[in-house]
Design an enzyme around this catalytic site. Structure first.
Site, PDB file in Angstrom:
ATOM      1  N   ASP A 123      -3.591 -17.997   1.698  1.00  0.00           N
ATOM      2  CA  ASP A 123      -4.724 -18.655   1.044  1.00  0.00           C
ATOM      3  C   ASP A 123      -5.338 -19.721   1.952  1.00  0.00           C
ATOM      4  OD1 ASP A 123      -2.290 -19.917   0.762  1.00  0.00           O
ATOM      5  OD2 ASP A 123      -2.577 -20.501  -1.329  1.00  0.00           O
TER       6      ASP A 123
ATOM      7  N   LYS B 246       2.983 -15.458   2.856  1.00  0.00           N
ATOM      8  CA  LYS B 246       3.035 -16.201   1.590  1.00  0.00           C
ATOM      9  C   LYS B 246       4.505 -16.481   1.283  1.00  0.00           C
ATOM     10  CE  LYS B 246       0.762 -17.967  -1.948  1.00  0.00           C
ATOM     11  NZ  LYS B 246      -0.048 -19.198  -1.764  1.00  0.00           N
TER      12      LYS B 246
ATOM     13  N   ASP C 275     -11.413  -8.280   7.145  1.00  0.00           N
ATOM     14  CA  ASP C 275     -12.753  -8.087   6.591  1.00  0.00           C
ATOM     15  C   ASP C 275     -13.470  -9.428   6.435  1.00  0.00           C
ATOM     16  OD1 ASP C 275     -12.327  -5.416   6.534  1.00  0.00           O
ATOM     17  OD2 ASP C 275     -12.567  -5.153   4.382  1.00  0.00           O
TER      18      ASP C 275
ATOM     19  N   ASP D 287      -5.619  -6.616   5.793  1.00  0.00           N
ATOM     20  CA  ASP D 287      -6.792  -5.917   5.294  1.00  0.00           C
ATOM     21  C   ASP D 287      -7.851  -6.914   4.843  1.00  0.00           C
ATOM     22  OD1 ASP D 287      -8.524  -4.022   4.328  1.00  0.00           O
ATOM     23  OD2 ASP D 287      -7.244  -3.345   2.696  1.00  0.00           O
TER      24      ASP D 287
ATOM     25  N   TYR E 172       0.819  -1.217   0.000  1.00  0.00           N
ATOM     26  CA  TYR E 172       0.000   0.000   0.000  1.00  0.00           C
ATOM     27  C   TYR E 172       0.852   1.266   0.000  1.00  0.00           C
ATOM     28  CZ  TYR E 172      -4.121  -2.873   1.082  1.00  0.00           C
ATOM     29  OH  TYR E 172      -5.136  -3.788   1.047  1.00  0.00           O
TER      30      TYR E 172
END
Length: 373
Positions: free
Chosen positions: A221, A189, A249, A245, A142
């Site tokens: 994942d 990851k 959510d 993030d 980001y």
């Protein structure tokens, strides 16, 4: 205690839900003899409209001079739906996090017993879920260098992390785990990304300083799948910015609504407290938004300053309100309560915590006849 609180209610439903948080904080101040000073400032789309800047310097200075920031929500369709917009509401929040050094976002996720049947997930899957996500907030993709080719056909975003950025949030996550179920799960990851491999090496090294805490690892994942299959396995989740993030959510479905999830963003100075939901522009001004995430964010604000009993009383009042099925339309479409009604009931629960409140009084609140506000 005296606290100066900057109020950045922002866009959409932000002002409506933040108003209920302020109502609750004022009640707490009255009950316990505190003094909370609230000062409002612009941020997000409304700030762009008025100043052409999503985070005006006046707003930033107020936040720096305050003890805490109570944040609402940002976003507007005229920016969200315009990929060519050069200035966006989200830029204001990202800059605020960076300027205040808010490197850690803390998001508790709980399954309320009274709402187990409201979740799209089965009761037996989510029952007992009690986790907290520690998301790194000022690094990663980001904030990395962004490029697009002159012809607009190739773009890139740099994901970059330093040892310091990883170390400081890792210590916070392990210290939190020591007060909970003593387990940290690092989500990364590392089979693909070099930044994730750095995370794994540093977190593993730091874990040796916390011998009472168990550390395990999940690829992002698999973690996304495990959040749905067996969320109660988690205690403290530690992860980088983008993964956090997404995962946090996803966790909103466990409780039955994203309108229940609060968060704190902390660093070395002024801390910021906000619901994790967006601005929900379709509901703006309709008094139908769920204020509980914002109210629970206010509870986290109090806890941040060591007002643990006051924070606990807010959580108890929220739980009592949920048990009475006094909830907004996102949870109960048949007989929903309004944003302000929910705030009024929570205030009533705070003012009279040991008394049985009659059904007639709740009806008076729904009719706008409460005399306690």
């Amino acid at each position: 205690m005296n606290l100066k609180i900057a109020v950045l209610s922002g866009d959409g439903i932000g002002p409506e839900v933040t108003q209920e948080s302020i109502k609750v904080l004022k009640t707490i101040a009255e009950i316990y003899g505190h003094n909370f000073e609230f000062q409002e400032a612009l941020v997000g789309a409304i700030a762009i409209d008025e100043t052409e800047n999503p985070l005006p310097e006046k707003t930033l200075n107020l936040c720096r001079e305050s003890d805490a920031v109570l944040f609402g929500a940002i976003g507007d369709p005229k920016y969200d739906n315009n990929p060519d917009a050069k200035v966006r509401p989200e830029q204001g929040l990202l800059k605020l996090r960076k300027e205040l050094g808010l490197f850690a976002n803390i998001r508790p996720i709980n399954a309320y017993d009274s709402l187990l049947d409201k979740s799209p997930l089965k009761r037996e899957i989510i029952q007992g879920t009690d986790m907290v996500i520690y998301r790194e907030l000022t690094g990663g993709i980001y904030f990395g260098q962004k490029k697009i080719s002159e012809d607009g056909t190739v773009a890139s975003d740099l994901c970059e992390y330093s040892k310091l950025e990883i170390e400081r949030i890792t210590h916070l996550a392990f210290k939190a785990a020591q007060t909970r179920k003593k387990k940290v799960t690092l989500i990364d990851k590392s089979n693909v990304l070099e930044t994730s491999r750095l995370w794994r090496r540093i977190v593993t090294s730091i874990s040796r300083e916390y011998s009472d805490v168990t550390l395990d690892f999940l690829f992002v994942d698999n973690a996304a799948m495990q959040m749905i299959l067996n969320p109660s396995q988690f205690d403290v989740i530690l992860t980088e910015n983008m993964f956090g993030d997404i995962i946090s959510d996803e966790g909103s479905v466990i409780g039955g609504s994203i309108g229940l999830l609060a968060s704190a963003s902390v660093g070395n100075g002024t801390a910021l407290f906000e619901p994790i939901h967006g601005s929900y522009p379709q509901a703006t001004g309709k008094n139908i938004a769920n204020p509980i995430a914002s109210i629970l964010s206010a509870s986290m604000l109090l806890e941040h300053f060591g007002l643990n009993n006051e924070a606990k009383q807010i959580r108890i009042a929220v739980d009592k309100t949920l048990k009475r099925n006094i909830v907004s339309v996102d949870i109960n479409k048949e007989t929903p309560s309004s944003t302000s009604q929910i705030g009024d009931v929570i205030v009533q629960m705070l003012l009279k915590p040991d008394e049985t409140i009659s059904e007639s009084h709740f009806e008076n609140i729904k009719l706008g006849k409460s005399v306690y506000i």
